[in-house]
Design a protein around this motif. Structure first.
Motif, PDB file in Angstrom:
ATOM      1  N   LEU A   1     -35.452  41.862 -21.326  1.00  0.00           N
ATOM      2  CA  LEU A   1     -35.468  40.428 -21.634  1.00  0.00           C
ATOM      3  C   LEU A   1     -35.954  40.209 -23.063  1.00  0.00           C
ATOM      4  O   LEU A   1     -35.417  39.366 -23.789  1.00  0.00           O
ATOM      5  N   GLN A   2     -36.936  40.987 -23.506  1.00  0.00           N
ATOM      6  CA  GLN A   2     -37.465  40.851 -24.858  1.00  0.00           C
ATOM      7  C   GLN A   2     -36.382  41.151 -25.902  1.00  0.00           C
ATOM      8  O   GLN A   2     -36.266  40.437 -26.895  1.00  0.00           O
ATOM      9  N   THR A   3     -35.597  42.190 -25.670  1.00  0.00           N
ATOM     10  CA  THR A   3     -34.510  42.525 -26.592  1.00  0.00           C
ATOM     11  C   THR A   3     -33.473  41.413 -26.596  1.00  0.00           C
ATOM     12  O   THR A   3     -32.960  41.031 -27.650  1.00  0.00           O
ATOM     13  N   GLN A   4     -33.181  40.866 -25.442  1.00  0.00           N
ATOM     14  CA  GLN A   4     -32.237  39.752 -25.358  1.00  0.00           C
ATOM     15  C   GLN A   4     -32.732  38.555 -26.168  1.00  0.00           C
ATOM     16  O   GLN A   4     -31.947  37.913 -26.876  1.00  0.00           O
ATOM     17  N   LEU A   5     -34.029  38.261 -26.094  1.00  0.00           N
ATOM     18  CA  LEU A   5     -34.591  37.143 -26.856  1.00  0.00           C
ATOM     19  C   LEU A   5     -34.454  37.362 -28.361  1.00  0.00           C
ATOM     20  O   LEU A   5     -34.111  36.443 -29.104  1.00  0.00           O
ATOM     21  N   VAL A   6     -34.722  38.574 -28.810  1.00  0.00           N
ATOM     22  CA  VAL A   6     -34.598  38.896 -30.237  1.00  0.00           C
ATOM     23  C   VAL A   6     -33.145  38.765 -30.679  1.00  0.00           C
ATOM     24  O   VAL A   6     -32.849  38.156 -31.711  1.00  0.00           O
ATOM     25  N   LEU A   7     -32.228  39.300 -29.886  1.00  0.00           N
ATOM     26  CA  LEU A   7     -30.807  39.217 -30.242  1.00  0.00           C
ATOM     27  C   LEU A   7     -30.323  37.766 -30.247  1.00  0.00           C
ATOM     28  O   LEU A   7     -29.571  37.362 -31.135  1.00  0.00           O
ATOM     29  N   GLN A   8     -30.759  36.978 -29.280  1.00  0.00           N
ATOM     30  CA  GLN A   8     -30.375  35.563 -29.251  1.00  0.00           C
ATOM     31  C   GLN A   8     -30.860  34.846 -30.503  1.00  0.00           C
ATOM     32  O   GLN A   8     -30.128  34.042 -31.086  1.00  0.00           O
ATOM     33  N   ALA A   9     -32.081  35.132 -30.930  1.00  0.00           N
ATOM     34  CA  ALA A   9     -32.625  34.501 -32.137  1.00  0.00           C
ATOM     35  C   ALA A   9     -31.812  34.904 -33.369  1.00  0.00           C
ATOM     36  O   ALA A   9     -31.498  34.060 -34.215  1.00  0.00           O
ATOM     37  N   LEU A  10     -31.457  36.173 -33.457  1.00  0.00           N
ATOM     38  CA  LEU A  10     -30.673  36.647 -34.598  1.00  0.00           C
ATOM     39  C   LEU A  10     -29.246  36.088 -34.568  1.00  0.00           C
ATOM     40  O   LEU A  10     -28.660  35.816 -35.610  1.00  0.00           O
ATOM     41  N   LEU A  11     -28.706  35.888 -33.389  1.00  0.00           N
ATOM     42  CA  LEU A  11     -27.334  35.395 -33.258  1.00  0.00           C
ATOM     43  C   LEU A  11     -27.194  33.900 -33.536  1.00  0.00           C
ATOM     44  O   LEU A  11     -26.085  33.420 -33.735  1.00  0.00           O
ATOM     45  N   ARG A  12     -28.292  33.179 -33.555  1.00  0.00           N
ATOM     46  CA  ARG A  12     -28.206  31.738 -33.851  1.00  0.00           C
ATOM     47  C   ARG A  12     -27.519  31.498 -35.186  1.00  0.00           C
ATOM     48  O   ARG A  12     -26.785  30.545 -35.353  1.00  0.00           O
ATOM     49  N   ASP A  13     -27.798  32.357 -36.143  1.00  0.00           N
ATOM     50  CA  ASP A  13     -27.147  32.306 -37.452  1.00  0.00           C
ATOM     51  C   ASP A  13     -27.106  33.744 -37.969  1.00  0.00           C
ATOM     52  O   ASP A  13     -28.015  34.180 -38.682  1.00  0.00           O
ATOM     53  N   PRO A  14     -26.070  34.506 -37.584  1.00  0.00           N
ATOM     54  CA  PRO A  14     -26.030  35.940 -37.884  1.00  0.00           C
ATOM     55  C   PRO A  14     -26.145  36.298 -39.365  1.00  0.00           C
ATOM     56  O   PRO A  14     -26.596  37.385 -39.700  1.00  0.00           O
ATOM     57  N   ALA A  15     -25.765  35.398 -40.258  1.00  0.00           N
ATOM     58  CA  ALA A  15     -25.836  35.700 -41.691  1.00  0.00           C
ATOM     59  C   ALA A  15     -27.233  35.441 -42.257  1.00  0.00           C
ATOM     60  O   ALA A  15     -27.546  35.895 -43.354  1.00  0.00           O
TER      61      ALA A  15
ATOM     62  N   GLN B   1     -21.623  43.566 -31.188  1.00  0.00           N
ATOM     63  CA  GLN B   1     -22.206  44.307 -30.074  1.00  0.00           C
ATOM     64  C   GLN B   1     -23.271  43.488 -29.350  1.00  0.00           C
ATOM     65  O   GLN B   1     -23.367  43.530 -28.124  1.00  0.00           O
ATOM     66  N   ALA B   2     -24.067  42.738 -30.097  1.00  0.00           N
ATOM     67  CA  ALA B   2     -25.102  41.904 -29.491  1.00  0.00           C
ATOM     68  C   ALA B   2     -24.480  40.821 -28.619  1.00  0.00           C
ATOM     69  O   ALA B   2     -24.934  40.574 -27.498  1.00  0.00           O
ATOM     70  N   SER B   3     -23.435  40.183 -29.124  1.00  0.00           N
ATOM     71  CA  SER B   3     -22.742  39.146 -28.345  1.00  0.00           C
ATOM     72  C   SER B   3     -22.196  39.725 -27.049  1.00  0.00           C
ATOM     73  O   SER B   3     -22.356  39.141 -25.979  1.00  0.00           O
ATOM     74  N   ALA B   4     -21.554  40.881 -27.144  1.00  0.00           N
ATOM     75  CA  ALA B   4     -20.996  41.529 -25.953  1.00  0.00           C
ATOM     76  C   ALA B   4     -22.096  41.946 -24.984  1.00  0.00           C
ATOM     77  O   ALA B   4     -21.974  41.746 -23.765  1.00  0.00           O
ATOM     78  N   ALA B   5     -23.173  42.498 -25.511  1.00  0.00           N
ATOM     79  CA  ALA B   5     -24.275  42.948 -24.657  1.00  0.00           C
ATOM     80  C   ALA B   5     -24.935  41.761 -23.948  1.00  0.00           C
ATOM     81  O   ALA B   5     -25.250  41.842 -22.762  1.00  0.00           O
ATOM     82  N   LEU B   6     -25.123  40.665 -24.659  1.00  0.00           N
ATOM     83  CA  LEU B   6     -25.737  39.488 -24.036  1.00  0.00           C
ATOM     84  C   LEU B   6     -24.808  38.871 -22.998  1.00  0.00           C
ATOM     85  O   LEU B   6     -25.265  38.416 -21.959  1.00  0.00           O
ATOM     86  N   ALA B   7     -23.525  38.857 -23.275  1.00  0.00           N
ATOM     87  CA  ALA B   7     -22.570  38.336 -22.298  1.00  0.00           C
ATOM     88  C   ALA B   7     -22.604  39.186 -21.031  1.00  0.00           C
ATOM     89  O   ALA B   7     -22.591  38.664 -19.920  1.00  0.00           O
ATOM     90  N   GLY B   8     -22.678  40.491 -21.209  1.00  0.00           N
ATOM     91  CA  GLY B   8     -22.764  41.391 -20.066  1.00  0.00           C
ATOM     92  C   GLY B   8     -24.077  41.265 -19.327  1.00  0.00           C
ATOM     93  O   GLY B   8     -24.121  41.373 -18.100  1.00  0.00           O
ATOM     94  N   ALA B   9     -25.139  40.998 -20.042  1.00  0.00           N
ATOM     95  CA  ALA B   9     -26.459  40.862 -19.425  1.00  0.00           C
ATOM     96  C   ALA B   9     -26.552  39.575 -18.630  1.00  0.00           C
ATOM     97  O   ALA B   9     -27.233  39.504 -17.631  1.00  0.00           O
ATOM     98  N   ARG B  10     -25.843  38.543 -19.054  1.00  0.00           N
ATOM     99  CA  ARG B  10     -25.905  37.255 -18.367  1.00  0.00           C
ATOM    100  C   ARG B  10     -25.093  37.248 -17.078  1.00  0.00           C
ATOM    101  O   ARG B  10     -25.478  36.620 -16.124  1.00  0.00           O
TER     102      ARG B  10
END
Length: 104
Positions: free
Chosen positions: A3-17, A78-87
């Motif tokens: 869950l912690q990794t998912q939270l970090v990835l979600q934060a980074l994905l808000r604005d990937p650039a 990869q983060a988008s795909a991993a989060l989609a799979g995790a959800r």
């Protein structure tokens, strides 16, 4: 994926650039820096994240230099795909609980 990794990835994905520094990510996720930084290191080792230390004079700025993190193009995909799979399993499990609770 934790869950912690998912939270970090979600934060980074808000604005990937956008580049975010470690403490900023900790604040966005609600995680302690001691949790966030090892996750970022692992993601960087896996090639999902890139980082750099800012070039400042710590004495002039009256703070240490920050390390900024950003998703790589491949990491964002990869983060988008991993989060989609995790959800998906979580959603299925919740639907099952809701349906089971409604049937009882």
């Amino acid at each position: 994926m934790t869950l912690q990794t998912q939270l970090v990835l979600q934060a980074l994905l808000r604005d990937p650039a956008r580049e975010l520094y470690g403490r900023e990510l900790s604040q966005l996720t609600g995680l302690m820096p001691g949790t966030t930084h090892p996750i970022l290191l692992r993601l960087e080792t896996e090639g999902w994240v890139t980082s750099h230390k800012e070039d400042i004079d710590p004495r002039a700025e009256k703070r240490p230099a920050r390390r900024y993190y950003r998703l790589t193009a491949n990491g964002a995909a990869q983060a988008s795909a991993a989060l989609a799979g995790a959800r998906r399993p979580l959603g299925s499990a919740l639907r099952g609980l809701t349906e089971g609770g409604a049937a009882s």
